[in-house]
Design an enzyme around this catalytic site. Structure first.
Site, PDB file in Angstrom:
ATOM      1  CD  GLU A  49      -2.902  -0.899   2.464  1.00 41.71           C
ATOM      2  OE1 GLU A  49      -3.954  -1.551   2.448  1.00 41.71           O
ATOM      3  OE2 GLU A  49      -2.547  -0.203   3.433  1.00 41.71           O
ATOM      4  CG  ASP A  60      -3.402   8.332   8.839  1.00 42.94           C
ATOM      5  OD1 ASP A  60      -3.287   7.099   9.012  1.00 42.94           O
ATOM      6  OD2 ASP A  60      -3.711   8.847   7.752  1.00 42.94           O
TER       7      ASP A  60
END
Lengths: 274, 403
Positions: A49, A60
């Site tokens: 990824e 995040d």
């Protein structure tokens, strides 16, 4: 058949689970990042990824926030991410997923991204902040040449899981916890139960579990019930600790091999070979 | 300009999925989707309950001090020599700004939903104070996320929040302003979504927030409509309000959308739009996705969000509520901008001639209203939303004077 599917089929035949490795593309700079992906692909990562850095990554934690900021500072953007995909294709056929927030995709142009990503050799896309309610505006422009990875969270009710699975391709990414990336405290027993429910409604689509997987032991635990294990912040944490280290790419590669070994043997091998 | 349907009244938006034309929607991580869907359902059901509305109305009246007056600023009008300028005195609402209308609504909704913890982001601190106030009133646990830059320039509000029992969480990521506070509040919410209600302070964020916050703020426009009819016997010719995220402006504008009056939203041009140091999202931004909805945003060619700049912490935001984007494209509202200097001049002028110290945010609206009113004939009327009081800004203004 797409490369993501082929990879899962191959792993299944070998009785292996997939190690899905995430890194922020271009952190700390293009060439180091490329070398890191090379080591990851060589030493155990089955699917890669590539995170497109975004200025405001609201899903995040601090580790990926900082890695995103470093990558942006070093000039990383969608165009350069696609260049990196092309460069990885020079040495590896590991499936590559473009992992992004939606705004950098909007700015690049969704149709253009679709064409350019396929041309560069990418295999799938995952857009963190584009739930099924909004994703038609993107996927309507796409013709299936890229797998569209969708997320399921611990808060996702069963009927919604089924709808998400119906619109997904490549694999389903099951978020192990209600929290941002890099949060600690993997609860593998609870996640295993969610994964069991999810598998009931996604046919033969593989289920990969991520968030909170930070050690080889975690990876081994998750590999017992999932088709794949996603590791992100742990790679980024390792990189961050070695920003001045010339051998950082090898160290990341070594960590990838430890993760993969643990997933195959059910735990970390005794010290000595790491 | 985007296509505007003749069948759809502008005031009937958003659609069922939370879209205002191409704007709005729910661009959030899957973990939050069930929560925003639950919130939408709860809001639709509970806000339709007469007992909920009655409880809220009573709170607005006896606790927040509504209705706020509509004041004819005679000396200011005379100075301008054009249209009559009326001030909608949201600065007189409890906690000193319009923000309390929304936080009482959302905190009450949270209570009806059985949530006992609330979180909020804040820029100038007004929304943080208003949330902490509502939380104290309802006995709820409260965390306020605030950028470190804003903490230093809005110190009095930080003290107020602490006094009210809220925990102020300093946010040092990015530029340490409103955008970063909202990022951090969303991150915290992702991890606490099962028991925590996120009180968003503007008409921004994922659906249903833009519509819900507007609905809680429309009391400003509803009151103004009645009050101007009493005072003038006619609808106003022009409404003026400042726009950061845009909640005070939507609150004033919304009940007038189907009336024949002009509307101007005033953004912060900071040091000037051509310097790049500004917060004129509608004036100089482009379409993107930030904080859960699609709208105009300040961004670079790669889709990275730019830093905003304004002397006013409450307008220092690189996004704007999606309904404003829609109203801009449809042409219903005209959006202008005012630089720091002009806002400061208006701050001093209003203080000196009317004895009202406006917030620096509201000073932007006043500054533009002066320009608009001067161009209009004497018989016309302008209603300016004086969204908050300026006590919190005295430190900033003093510092600038000293330079």
């Amino acid at each position: 058949m797409g490369r993501i599917r082929e990879t899962f089929d191959k792993l299944r035949q070998r009785g292996e689970k997939a190690l899905v490795g995430f890194i922020t593309a271009g952190d700390p700079d293009f060439s180091t990042s490329l070398e890191i992906t090379r080591q990851m692909c060589l030493r155990g990562v089955d699917l890669l990824e590539l995170g497109v850095p975004f200025s405001d990554p609201t899903a995040d934690g601090p580790v990926i926030q900082r890695s995103s900021a470093r990558a942006i500072e070093a000039g990383m953007n969608m165009k350069r991410v696609l260049e990196m995909v092309g460069a990885i294709r020079e040495f590896s056929s590991t499936p590559i997923i473009i992992f992004s927030y939606y705004n950098p995709i909007l700015a690049y142009g969704a149709e253009k991204l679709y064409k350019d990503a396929i041309a560069a050799g990418a295999d799938g896309a995952l857009v963190v902040d584009l739930p099924p309610e909004e994703s038609d505006e993107l996927t309507d422009l796409w013709e299936g040449g890229l797998d569209f990875i969708r997320l399921v969270a611990p808060t996702t009710p069963p009927d919604r899981m089924a709808r998400i699975a119906a619109g997904a391709s490549g694999f389903i990414y099951l978020v192990s916890m209600t929290g941002i990336t890099g949060s600690g405290g993997l609860k593998s027993e609870e996640t295993a139960l969610v994964a069991r429910d999810l598998k009931k409604c996604c046919g033969d689509l593989p289920v990969c579990v991520g968030f909170g997987v930070s050690t080889p032991e975690d990876a081994a635990r998750v590999a017992r019930f999932a088709d794949g294990v996603v590791v992100g912040s742990a790679f980024e944490r390792l990189m961050e600790s070695g920003l001045q280290d010339k051998n950082i790419a090898e160290k990341v590669g070594e960590f990838a091999s430890r993760l993969k070994n643990a997933m195959q043997t059910g735990g970390e091998r005794p010290a000595g070979n790491v | 300009m985007k296509e505007i349907s003749n069948q759809t009244k502008t005031s009937s938006l958003p659609d069922a999925a939370g879209h205002f034309g191409p704007y709005g929607g729910r661009y959030v991580a899957e973990t939050l989707m069930p929560a925003v869907i639950e919130l939408e359902r709860a809001y639709n059901t509970i806000s339709a309950e007469p007992s909920f509305q009655a409880e809220l109305e009573l709170l607005l009246k006896n606790y927040a001090g509504r209705p706020t007056p509509l004041f004819f600023a005679a000396r200011l009008s005379a100075k301008v020599g054009g249209a009559k300028i009326y001030l909608k005195r949201e600065d007189l609402a409890h906690t000193g700004a319009h923000k309390i209308n929304n936080t009482l609504g959302q905190a009450l909704l949270a209570r009806w939903m059985g949530k006992t913890k609330v979180i909020a982001e804040t820029g100038a601190g007004q929304h943080g104070v208003a949330t902490a106030t509502a939380a104290a009133l309802f006995g709820m646990e409260c965390k306020i996320f605030m950028g470190i830059e804003d903490i230093s320039r809005q110190a009095p509000n930080v003290q107020r929040m602490k006094l009210l029992g809220a925990e102020v969480v300093p946010v040092d990521s990015g530029t340490g302003t409103l955008k970063d506070a909202m990022n951090e509040a969303m991150r915290y919410w992702v991890g606490s979504v099962r028991d925590t209600f996120y009180v968003i302070g503007s008409v921004a964020g994922p659906h249903p927030y833009p519509a819900m916050v507007r609905d809680f703020q429309r009391v400003i426009g509803d009151e103004a409509k009645t009050q101007i009819m009493e005072a003038e016997g006619a609808m106003p010719d022009l409404l003026v309000a400042c726009v950061g995220g845009g909640s005070n402006a939507m609150g004033l504008f919304y009940p007038f959308l189907e009336e024949r009056c002009a509307m101007v939203g005033v953004e912060a041009a900071g040091c000037g739009i051509d310097t790049g140091k500004h917060a004129a999202t509608l004036g100089a931004g482009s379409v993107g996705v930030l904080h859960g909805s699609k709208s105009y945003v300040l961004q670079d060619e790669n889709g990275q969000i730019n830093e905003a700049h304004s002397i006013s912490a409450g307008l220092d935001y690189p996004g704007v509520g999606p309904e404003h984007s829609w109203l801009k494209d449809s042409g219903r509202v005209r959006y202008e901008s005012v630089v720091d200097e002009e806002a400061l001049d208006a701050f001093h002028l209003l203080s000196a001639v009317e004895g009202i110290i406006p917030a620096l945010e509201s000073s932007h609206a006043v500054a533009r209203a002066l320009v608009e009113a001067a161009r209009m004939p004497a018989g016309k009327t302008v209603v300016v939303n004086l969204s908050g009081r300026g006590d919190k800004d005295l430190g900033i203004v003093e510092k600038l004077k000293a330079r």
